[in-house]
Design a protein around this motif. Structure first.
Motif, PDB file in Angstrom:
ATOM      1  N   THR A 144     -32.157  15.828  43.599  1.00  0.00           N
ATOM      2  CA  THR A 144     -32.318  16.918  44.568  1.00  0.00           C
ATOM      3  C   THR A 144     -30.951  17.179  45.180  1.00  0.00           C
ATOM      4  OG1 THR A 144     -34.580  16.247  45.105  1.00  0.00           O
ATOM      5  CG2 THR A 144     -33.482  17.701  46.665  1.00  0.00           C
ATOM      6  N   LEU A 145     -30.600  18.448  45.344  1.00  0.00           N
ATOM      7  CA  LEU A 145     -29.295  18.748  45.911  1.00  0.00           C
ATOM      8  C   LEU A 145     -29.343  19.980  46.798  1.00  0.00           C
ATOM      9  CD1 LEU A 145     -28.100  21.318  44.096  1.00  0.00           C
ATOM     10  CD2 LEU A 145     -27.686  19.490  42.455  1.00  0.00           C
ATOM     11  N   GLU A 146     -28.369  20.040  47.687  1.00  0.00           N
ATOM     12  CA  GLU A 146     -28.172  21.212  48.524  1.00  0.00           C
ATOM     13  C   GLU A 146     -27.053  22.044  47.941  1.00  0.00           C
ATOM     14  OE1 GLU A 146     -26.309  22.339  52.844  1.00  0.00           O
ATOM     15  OE2 GLU A 146     -25.313  21.287  51.197  1.00  0.00           O
ATOM     16  N   CYS A 147     -27.192  23.373  48.033  1.00  0.00           N
ATOM     17  CA  CYS A 147     -26.121  24.307  47.704  1.00  0.00           C
ATOM     18  C   CYS A 147     -25.727  25.053  48.974  1.00  0.00           C
ATOM     19  CB  CYS A 147     -26.578  25.308  46.647  1.00  0.00           C
ATOM     20  SG  CYS A 147     -27.022  24.576  45.060  1.00  0.00           S
ATOM     21  N   LYS A 148     -24.452  25.445  49.069  1.00  0.00           N
ATOM     22  CA  LYS A 148     -23.977  26.176  50.237  1.00  0.00           C
ATOM     23  C   LYS A 148     -23.204  27.417  49.801  1.00  0.00           C
ATOM     24  CE  LYS A 148     -22.819  22.177  53.222  1.00  0.00           C
ATOM     25  NZ  LYS A 148     -23.859  22.239  54.237  1.00  0.00           N
ATOM     26  N   SER A 149     -23.194  28.409  50.691  1.00  0.00           N
ATOM     27  CA  SER A 149     -22.171  29.441  50.606  1.00  0.00           C
ATOM     28  C   SER A 149     -20.965  28.930  51.394  1.00  0.00           C
ATOM     29  CB  SER A 149     -22.700  30.764  51.158  1.00  0.00           C
ATOM     30  OG  SER A 149     -22.908  30.677  52.559  1.00  0.00           O
ATOM     31  N   GLY A 150     -20.062  29.824  51.792  1.00  0.00           N
ATOM     32  CA  GLY A 150     -18.924  29.400  52.594  1.00  0.00           C
ATOM     33  C   GLY A 150     -17.586  29.792  52.026  1.00  0.00           C
ATOM     34  N   TYR A 151     -17.570  30.141  50.731  1.00  0.00           N
ATOM     35  CA  TYR A 151     -16.334  30.590  50.104  1.00  0.00           C
ATOM     36  C   TYR A 151     -16.311  32.107  49.906  1.00  0.00           C
ATOM     37  CZ  TYR A 151     -15.513  25.641  49.097  1.00  0.00           C
ATOM     38  OH  TYR A 151     -15.319  24.273  49.209  1.00  0.00           O
ATOM     39  N   GLY A 152     -17.243  32.818  50.544  1.00  0.00           N
ATOM     40  CA  GLY A 152     -17.276  34.269  50.402  1.00  0.00           C
ATOM     41  C   GLY A 152     -16.261  34.967  51.288  1.00  0.00           C
ATOM     42  N   GLN A 174     -32.650  19.891  38.704  1.00  0.00           N
ATOM     43  CA  GLN A 174     -32.847  19.422  40.067  1.00  0.00           C
ATOM     44  C   GLN A 174     -33.558  20.465  40.927  1.00  0.00           C
ATOM     45  OE1 GLN A 174     -29.764  19.246  38.484  1.00  0.00           O
ATOM     46  NE2 GLN A 174     -28.612  17.470  39.230  1.00  0.00           N
ATOM     47  N   ALA A 175     -34.344  19.968  41.872  1.00  0.00           N
ATOM     48  CA  ALA A 175     -34.814  20.802  42.969  1.00  0.00           C
ATOM     49  C   ALA A 175     -33.702  20.886  44.002  1.00  0.00           C
ATOM     50  CB  ALA A 175     -36.071  20.211  43.590  1.00  0.00           C
ATOM     51  N   GLY A 176     -33.817  21.842  44.927  1.00  0.00           N
ATOM     52  CA  GLY A 176     -32.780  21.927  45.933  1.00  0.00           C
ATOM     53  C   GLY A 176     -33.059  22.955  46.994  1.00  0.00           C
ATOM     54  N   THR A 177     -32.155  23.014  47.949  1.00  0.00           N
ATOM     55  CA  THR A 177     -32.224  23.979  49.030  1.00  0.00           C
ATOM     56  C   THR A 177     -30.891  24.699  49.132  1.00  0.00           C
ATOM     57  OG1 THR A 177     -31.448  22.455  50.733  1.00  0.00           O
ATOM     58  CG2 THR A 177     -33.824  22.516  50.318  1.00  0.00           C
ATOM     59  N   VAL A 178     -30.901  25.804  49.867  1.00  0.00           N
ATOM     60  CA  VAL A 178     -29.700  26.627  50.029  1.00  0.00           C
ATOM     61  C   VAL A 178     -29.371  26.730  51.510  1.00  0.00           C
ATOM     62  CG1 VAL A 178     -28.680  28.903  49.688  1.00  0.00           C
ATOM     63  CG2 VAL A 178     -30.180  27.934  47.931  1.00  0.00           C
ATOM     64  N   THR A 179     -28.105  26.513  51.838  1.00  0.00           N
ATOM     65  CA  THR A 179     -27.601  26.606  53.203  1.00  0.00           C
ATOM     66  C   THR A 179     -26.582  27.734  53.293  1.00  0.00           C
ATOM     67  OG1 THR A 179     -27.922  24.249  53.615  1.00  0.00           O
ATOM     68  CG2 THR A 179     -26.340  25.380  55.016  1.00  0.00           C
ATOM     69  N   ALA A 180     -26.727  28.571  54.306  1.00  0.00           N
ATOM     70  CA  ALA A 180     -25.778  29.659  54.539  1.00  0.00           C
ATOM     71  C   ALA A 180     -24.678  29.153  55.470  1.00  0.00           C
ATOM     72  CB  ALA A 180     -26.495  30.861  55.133  1.00  0.00           C
ATOM     73  N   LEU A 181     -23.580  28.709  54.867  1.00  0.00           N
ATOM     74  CA  LEU A 181     -22.413  28.263  55.632  1.00  0.00           C
ATOM     75  C   LEU A 181     -21.578  29.510  55.931  1.00  0.00           C
ATOM     76  CD1 LEU A 181     -20.457  26.211  56.844  1.00  0.00           C
ATOM     77  CD2 LEU A 181     -19.703  25.642  54.529  1.00  0.00           C
ATOM     78  N   LEU A 182     -22.060  30.296  56.860  1.00  0.00           N
ATOM     79  CA  LEU A 182     -21.480  31.612  57.120  1.00  0.00           C
ATOM     80  C   LEU A 182     -20.254  31.539  58.024  1.00  0.00           C
ATOM     81  CD1 LEU A 182     -24.790  33.631  57.639  1.00  0.00           C
ATOM     82  CD2 LEU A 182     -23.505  33.246  55.526  1.00  0.00           C
ATOM     83  N   ALA A 183     -20.043  30.397  58.665  1.00  0.00           N
ATOM     84  CA  ALA A 183     -18.876  30.209  59.527  1.00  0.00           C
ATOM     85  C   ALA A 183     -18.094  28.999  59.029  1.00  0.00           C
ATOM     86  CB  ALA A 183     -19.305  30.031  60.979  1.00  0.00           C
ATOM     87  N   HIS A 184     -17.398  29.182  57.919  1.00  0.00           N
ATOM     88  CA  HIS A 184     -16.629  28.120  57.270  1.00  0.00           C
ATOM     89  C   HIS A 184     -15.153  28.245  57.627  1.00  0.00           C
ATOM     90  CE1 HIS A 184     -16.057  25.723  53.249  1.00  0.00           C
ATOM     91  NE2 HIS A 184     -15.962  24.941  54.313  1.00  0.00           N
ATOM     92  N   ALA A 185     -14.630  29.452  57.522  1.00  0.00           N
ATOM     93  CA  ALA A 185     -13.267  29.773  57.935  1.00  0.00           C
ATOM     94  C   ALA A 185     -13.285  31.188  58.491  1.00  0.00           C
ATOM     95  CB  ALA A 185     -12.301  29.670  56.754  1.00  0.00           C
ATOM     96  N   VAL A 186     -12.324  31.493  59.364  1.00  0.00           N
ATOM     97  CA  VAL A 186     -12.254  32.835  59.938  1.00  0.00           C
ATOM     98  C   VAL A 186     -11.541  33.744  58.940  1.00  0.00           C
ATOM     99  CG1 VAL A 186     -11.430  34.238  61.862  1.00  0.00           C
ATOM    100  CG2 VAL A 186     -12.163  31.871  62.264  1.00  0.00           C
ATOM    101  N   PRO A 187     -12.243  34.757  58.396  1.00  0.00           N
ATOM    102  CA  PRO A 187     -11.604  35.634  57.409  1.00  0.00           C
ATOM    103  C   PRO A 187     -10.420  36.389  58.003  1.00  0.00           C
ATOM    104  CG  PRO A 187     -13.992  35.893  57.381  1.00  0.00           C
ATOM    105  CD  PRO A 187     -13.654  35.093  58.604  1.00  0.00           C
TER     106      PRO A 187
END
Length: 422
Positions: A144-152, A174-187
């Protein structure tokens, strides 16, 4: 392999040297201070269809010889940055030469470099690399794993990353979940506050168009502030999403009490966490997700893992798999680092990679333990669990079962599964 057994048939992994079990099959998380209550006794594991059915084999089940092996739950990696594009090996050379990550980031490396790689990569290229990494993680026991955004680093880029995460989970075992890492770096072109306005504006699309079940934020001098963390917590609460937070990684900002107040389900990294914040974390429902791979690769401070465990906090381990600060897929390797650097027992490491990690993802009612009624995500290890940290760098996984089905079996152990189609 020949196949006489399909989905829905009763399979017994019989005669294992060790079977890892909880003190109570109904637990959905367990304070780290109770890890020694896990048991490791010889025995069997019975799988009926996709679920764990019991612990006593009988003649009605297909017998799989597990002699000489340990049986543990499939490992849950609750903090990865999949999917991503490319690698940042040149940055590792800079770190070895003494350049701080903050300086690398200010030069356009770090998260910005991965954002550029994501822009340049096609969807097919990004998914191909990420599928290969998920397959490598599978061979090391991650079920099982988590996936993230954050590099957009743009509204369109973050939504694309989340949709790629959805697609990846459709394409791997694998099963998994998705996390919206929308505040990773300031564009570029934004302040932290104005980017948080964009984050708030994109949440309708995030909720309606993607599988994201959590929001995430990176609090650091080169990223976002505690005020932004509080705002992200409010947004998560309004949308019915969990809150995750990258905090206290490169320097201390007093973010743990803020994250708890904001309703965070986990605080991740904690390399620079003050010991004075441990009692509040232990008293809360917020989990401490420790990432020793990032600490090792980045030569960071070592998180207070022993103190957190002794306090009764819910402790978790994860790889932090990403192209820059922790290009690590192996959870057994992470366990080895944790045992040595945090002075943990192997039971503590296993609890942190199974039940408690599943709890962070909101999945511990269905995965993370060998309990009747939970999904039969199971690992067969080639040696006692004590060998996981002891034989550092060795992959102990002999077979991986997901939902009752063998999905990967190491060549030298295929004889055990001669009648089972993987």
């Amino acid at each position: 392999m020949s196949s006489s057994v399909g989905m829905g048939s009763c399979i017994a992994l019989a005669g294992a040297s060790e079977v890892l079990r909880l003190p109570d099959d109904n637990l959905e998380r367990l304070p780290q201070s109770r890890a020694e209550e896990l048991t490791l006794e010889p025995g069997d594991l019975v799988i009926d269809g996709s679920l764990v059915a019991g612990f006593e084999a009988d003649a009605s089940c297909l017998q799989v010889d597990a002699s000489g092996c340990a049986i543990v739950p499939g490992l849950v990696d609750c903090h990865t940055h999949l999917p991503f594009a490319g690698w940042r090996a040149q940055e590792y050379a800079l770190k070895i030469a003494g350049t701080p990550y903050e300086e690398i980031s200010r030069r356009g490396g770090g998260i910005r470099a991965s954002a550029q790689a994501l822009v340049m990569g096609s969807n097919d290229q990004v998914l191909a690399q990420s599928r290969a990494l998920a397959a490598e993680a599978l061979r090391h026991g991650t079920t099982t794993l988590e996936c993230k955004s954050g590099y957009g680093l743009s509204v369109e880029g973050e939504l694309r990353a989340l949709l790629l995460a959805d697609a990846l989970l459709d394409q791997v075992p694998q099963a998994g979940t998705v996390t919206a890492l929308l505040a990773h770096a300031v564009p570029d072109g934004y302040t932290a506050a104005s980017w948080m306005d964009e984050v708030e504006g994109m949440l309708d699309a995030v909720v309606s168009e993607t599988r994201a079940s959590a929001l995430d934020i990176f609090v650091e001098s080169i990223a976002f502030s505690n005020d932004d963390l509080l705002r992200m917590g409010r947004l998560a609460h309004e949308r019915g999403l969990a809150l995750r937070a990258h905090v206290e990684q490169l320097s201390s900002h007093g973010s743990v009490p803020v994250a708890i107040a904001a309703g965070a389900r986990s605080v991740d990294h904690l390399s620079c966490m003050p010991l004075s914040d441990i009692p509040a974390l232990a008293a809360s429902e917020c989990a401490a997700v420790l990432l020793p791979g990032a600490e090792f690769i980045g030569n960071e401070h070592v998180a207070p893992g022993r103190e957190l465990a002794d306090s009764g906090a819910v402790c978790v381990l994860a790889t932090d798999l990403n192209p820059g600060t922790s290009p690590v897929v192996s959870m057994p390797l992470i366990a080895g680092l944790a045992v040595r650097r945090y002075n943990w027992s192997v039971k503590e490491a296993l609890l942190a990679m199974t039940l408690n990690a599943a709890w962070v993802l909101g999945l511990s009612g269905s995965v993370g333990a060998l309990s009747p009624g939970r999904r039969a995500d199971v690992l067969l290890l080639d040696a006692p669990v004590s060998h996981i940290p002891y034989r550092f760098g060795h992959n102990p996984v002999a077979a991986v079962i997901i939902g009752g089905r063998p999905v990967w079996v190491r060549e030298d152990h295929r004889w055990r599964f001669e009648a089972v189609k993987p």
